[in-house]
Design a protein around this motif. Sequence first.
Motif, PDB file in Angstrom:
ATOM      1  N   PHE A  92      14.678 -13.099 -19.240  1.00 30.48           N
ATOM      2  CA  PHE A  92      15.066 -14.460 -18.866  1.00 30.48           C
ATOM      3  C   PHE A  92      14.301 -15.482 -19.699  1.00 30.48           C
ATOM      4  N   SER A  93      14.938 -16.601 -19.962  1.00 29.44           N
ATOM      5  CA  SER A  93      14.273 -17.722 -20.623  1.00 29.44           C
ATOM      6  C   SER A  93      13.769 -18.670 -19.546  1.00 29.44           C
ATOM      7  N   THR A 105       1.821 -16.194 -14.724  1.00 35.09           N
ATOM      8  CA  THR A 105       2.126 -14.813 -14.329  1.00 35.09           C
ATOM      9  C   THR A 105       3.611 -14.661 -14.023  1.00 35.09           C
ATOM     10  N   ILE A 106       4.146 -15.610 -13.261  1.00 35.05           N
ATOM     11  CA  ILE A 106       5.552 -15.535 -12.866  1.00 35.05           C
ATOM     12  C   ILE A 106       6.471 -15.738 -14.066  1.00 35.05           C
ATOM     13  N   THR A 107       6.180 -16.711 -14.906  1.00 35.08           N
ATOM     14  CA  THR A 107       7.034 -16.949 -16.066  1.00 35.08           C
ATOM     15  C   THR A 107       7.023 -15.744 -17.006  1.00 35.08           C
ATOM     16  N   THR A 108       5.871 -15.108 -17.142  1.00 36.03           N
ATOM     17  CA  THR A 108       5.777 -13.923 -18.000  1.00 36.03           C
ATOM     18  C   THR A 108       6.614 -12.779 -17.444  1.00 36.03           C
ATOM     19  N   LEU A 109       6.551 -12.566 -16.136  1.00 31.87           N
ATOM     20  CA  LEU A 109       7.339 -11.496 -15.521  1.00 31.87           C
ATOM     21  C   LEU A 109       8.834 -11.737 -15.717  1.00 31.87           C
ATOM     22  N   VAL A 141      16.843 -22.126 -10.024  1.00 28.28           N
ATOM     23  CA  VAL A 141      15.560 -22.831 -10.048  1.00 28.28           C
ATOM     24  C   VAL A 141      14.595 -22.066  -9.140  1.00 28.28           C
ATOM     25  N   ILE A 142      13.389 -21.801  -9.632  1.00 23.78           N
ATOM     26  CA  ILE A 142      12.370 -21.096  -8.854  1.00 23.78           C
ATOM     27  C   ILE A 142      11.239 -22.061  -8.504  1.00 23.78           C
ATOM     28  N   VAL A 143      10.847 -22.079  -7.240  1.00 31.14           N
ATOM     29  CA  VAL A 143       9.663 -22.822  -6.798  1.00 31.14           C
ATOM     30  C   VAL A 143       8.683 -21.794  -6.237  1.00 31.14           C
ATOM     31  N   HIS A 144       7.446 -21.817  -6.691  1.00 33.68           N
ATOM     32  CA  HIS A 144       6.489 -20.788  -6.251  1.00 33.68           C
ATOM     33  C   HIS A 144       5.351 -21.382  -5.444  1.00 33.68           C
ATOM     34  N   GLY A 145       4.787 -20.542  -4.577  1.00 36.78           N
ATOM     35  CA  GLY A 145       3.580 -20.910  -3.847  1.00 36.78           C
ATOM     36  C   GLY A 145       2.354 -20.396  -4.568  1.00 36.78           C
TER      37      GLY A 145
END
Length: 249
Positions: A93-94, A83-87, A35-39
């Motif tokens: 990765f899905s 941006t992060i999901t695209t990278l 799980v990724i949480v971003h700032g």
Amino acid sequence: MGKIVVKIGGVASDNLTTGFFNQIKDWQTSGHEIVIVHGGGYYISEMMNRLNIPVVIKDGLRVTTEQALKITQMVLIGQVQPTITTLFQQQGFSTIGLNASCGELIQGEVIDQQKLGFVGEITEINPAAIENVLAKQYIPIVAPLGITKDGQWLNVNADTAACKIAEAIDAEALYLLTDVPGVKYQNQWLERITIEEAEALKAEEVITGGMIPKVDSAVDSLENGVKQVHITNCIEAAGTIITKEAVYT
């Protein structure tokens, strides 16, 4: 295998290196769910400056007026998260981007509207919103926004959001990425400390400034079921590992 929560900064190019993605792949190969949480504070401030809206910080928190909240939503959900999901997707990765409106994922209440505006304290996490995505073998990419019972959106701290999510899904490990390799003491980066040792280092003013809320969030998550927290500048390195009690190997 267990779940791993990783909190990254909003400036994706600083976090999402080849080594980062290789580590994510290694964890997935070993059976871990990620799980990724971003700032996104840098880009929020940048946008506010472009629009000539003052950036005001009190007690380490961004004062979030109604106007600042709209910008925060726009930047986190409309700029940083895509941006992060695209990278991630470019690396095979899905992923699915999640925010407070997805099953009331992050619920909260206003801390002090007169002083801080729409800055929220997290009161509850809906783990089902995360578990449903993990069950489909996707990586959730979570924006740090909350929502009240009556539907008011809130700006919440990303480190705190990551810790609360880690607690709610019974994560095995939590990685809080920062700009230093961990906690430093007497010119050495500490490999492992306990909650008790972390509190002592705060009292000695070894842990200061922006590291204090990270350590406090880490301690809270450890006391609520997370097995270990890593404070590091890259997930390929363990950094400083904080545990509830001493671990002997």
